[in-house]
Scaffold this motif. Structure first.
Motif, PDB file in Angstrom:
ATOM      1  N   GLN A 268       0.864  -1.170   0.000  1.00  0.00           N
ATOM      2  CA  GLN A 268       0.000   0.000   0.000  1.00  0.00           C
ATOM      3  C   GLN A 268       0.906   1.228   0.000  1.00  0.00           C
ATOM      4  O   GLN A 268       2.065   1.144   0.408  1.00  0.00           O
ATOM      5  N   PRO A 319      -7.536  -1.955   0.988  1.00  0.00           N
ATOM      6  CA  PRO A 319      -6.680  -0.776   1.073  1.00  0.00           C
ATOM      7  C   PRO A 319      -7.156   0.161   2.171  1.00  0.00           C
ATOM      8  O   PRO A 319      -8.340   0.310   2.411  1.00  0.00           O
ATOM      9  N   THR A 322      -3.635   6.581   3.864  1.00  0.00           N
ATOM     10  CA  THR A 322      -2.270   6.827   4.278  1.00  0.00           C
ATOM     11  C   THR A 322      -2.224   7.054   5.779  1.00  0.00           C
ATOM     12  O   THR A 322      -3.103   7.683   6.353  1.00  0.00           O
TER      13      THR A 322
END
Length: 438
Positions: A268, A319, A322
């Motif tokens: 990722q 996913p 961040t």
């Protein structure tokens, strides 16, 4: 003596049900819904620890067992509400043990990885208590002895590596977030927040020295060693990032592997992974460097990656955002209560803040504003994204703790410097609404 229950007539039962409903005593949530349950008298407990367990409704006859451990200043309940392991347990049918440490070592509620007793297999302190919890779950919920795993954050990450060294015959694998190698702390005086060689940035041993520490923890053990997954943020200054390298050196040496990874990738954005596999191709050591992250792991998706490493799911973790990416808080506020606890030393301190939703509806996305005493400045934080302007601080939720149900709490924290005033922050407000303190 148990008195046999007499059956009620249909009419009587209906009247009783209506009466209870009018009194507001009928639960909206089904009684069979899984919840966090405290267990007392679980066995030998020299560490004076507390135990909570989460048992999903849907599970196999012999479920896997995951020991999930909080960081210093935290609790099992907070790690349950502030991490994704319980929701993954619902999905994949494993039981989660959430222990609460009670040792102080300056911070409060830290897992003992420093004492002589804790470093000896069966020597006492927290490791013995943790094994008692695992044995309890095996007995009570038919836990699979061949599928027991350890994971944890910060102090819990340290204890993860500690337990894998002491009890390689108990655990099948482990995932350590922001931990340190086994044997890193010389004694209680070497444990933070005092000056620590381990976390002071000067710890550097050879792979063989690190490996010898593990081998000496269980002399003569010749069985299979549990694979380990290691996570660390590159911006972590509380438990310095370079300790990830020391942990990798320890565990690769234990497995007889070289220091060059057999593969590297970025599963990722910002997740730089190195894998160290043996001749069979099996990955025995896996490390993640999370770019720019401070002392704030695990964040979204990382628990799923750990569970996948354990082999408890065949699907690929979804996913996540961040690291440190906050959700946007909604307008308005809610009833809230804040409890703050400060641990100070020399010119530094840490402050853990517990936010409790005292309102009647869930908070979906939150932002906590507060004021620091004069001379304090935030240098690092965890479980929230921090924004500072002078002495004013705003902490915004990260993806895994954005929802606070009524009556539930989340715990965040930060490290700061000070010039003498070590008091707790003041003036807390959640989404613009003032919070009570206590």
């Amino acid at each position: 003596m148990r008195i046999p229950r007499r059956p009620l007539s249909r009419l009587t039962a209906a009247i009783v049900a209506v009466g209870l409903a009018l009194l507001g005593l009928i639960m909206v949530t089904p009684a069979s819904a899984a919840s966090l349950v405290q267990v007392t008298n679980f066995g030998d407990n020299p560490g004076n620890m507390k135990m909570h367990v989460y048992v999903p409704d849907n599970r196999p006859a012999k479920p896997a067992v995951v020991l999930a451990m909080h960081g210093c200043g935290g609790s099992g309940q907070n790690f349950y509400s502030g991490s994704e392991f319980a929701s993954l347990a619902d999905r994949y049918g494993f039981v989660v043990i959430y222990p609460t440490a009670t040792q102080s070592a300056g911070f409060g509620n830290c897992f003992d990885t420093w004492s002589d007793a804790a470093k000896r297999r069966g020597g006492g302190s927290d490791p013995v208590s943790l094994i008692s919890m695992i044995e309890y779950v095996k007995r009570q919920y038919n836990g699979d002895p061949g599928r027991v795993y350890a994971t944890g954050s910060s102090s819990g990450g340290m204890m993860t590596q500690h337990m894998l060294a002491l009890h390689p015959d108990v655990f099948k694998a482990g995932a350590s977030f922001m931990g340190v190698p086994f044997g890193c702390f010389a004694d209680a005086a070497d444990y933070p927040p005092t000056t620590s060689r381990c976390t002071g940035g000067s710890m550097d041993r050879t792979p063989q020295q690190w490996g010898d520490a593990v081998r000496q923890a269980y002399p003569g053990y010749g069985g299979t060693r549990p694979p380990v997954q290691l996570w660390h943020g590159t911006g972590d200054t509380l438990v310095p990032y370079q300790l990830l390298r020391e942990s990798v050196e320890q565990w690769t040496d234990v497995f007889g592997l070289g220091q060059t990874p057999t593969s590297t990738d970025t599963p990722q954005p910002g997740w730089n992974r190195q894998r160290f596999a043996g001749s069979s191709g099996a990955v025995n050591v896996e490390s993640y460097s999370i770019q720019g992250a401070g002392h704030s792991l695990p964040s979204s998706g990382m628990a799923a990656a750990a569970v996948q490493f354990f082999g408890l799911t065949g699907s690929t973790p979804g996913p996540g955002p961040t690291t440190g990416s906050p959700s946007t808080p909604p307008a308005g506020g809610t009833g809230c209560k804040v409890t703050a606890a400060v641990t100070a030393w020399n010119t530094g301190l840490t402050e853990n803040i517990t936010i409790t939703n005292t309102g009647g509806s869930a908070v979906n996305g939150w932002s906590l504003a507060f004021t620091l005493p004069g001379g304090q400045a935030v240098t690092n934080g965890w479980n929230a994204a921090y924004r500072t302007a002078g002495g004013q601080v705003t902490a915004t939720n990260v993806s895994f703790n954005g929802t606070i149900a009524p009556g539930q709490s989340v715990t965040i924290g930060f490290q700061a410097t000070h010039t003498g005033d070590t008091a707790a922050a003041t003036g807390f407000s959640l989404n613009g609404a003032a919070c009570t303190t206590g």
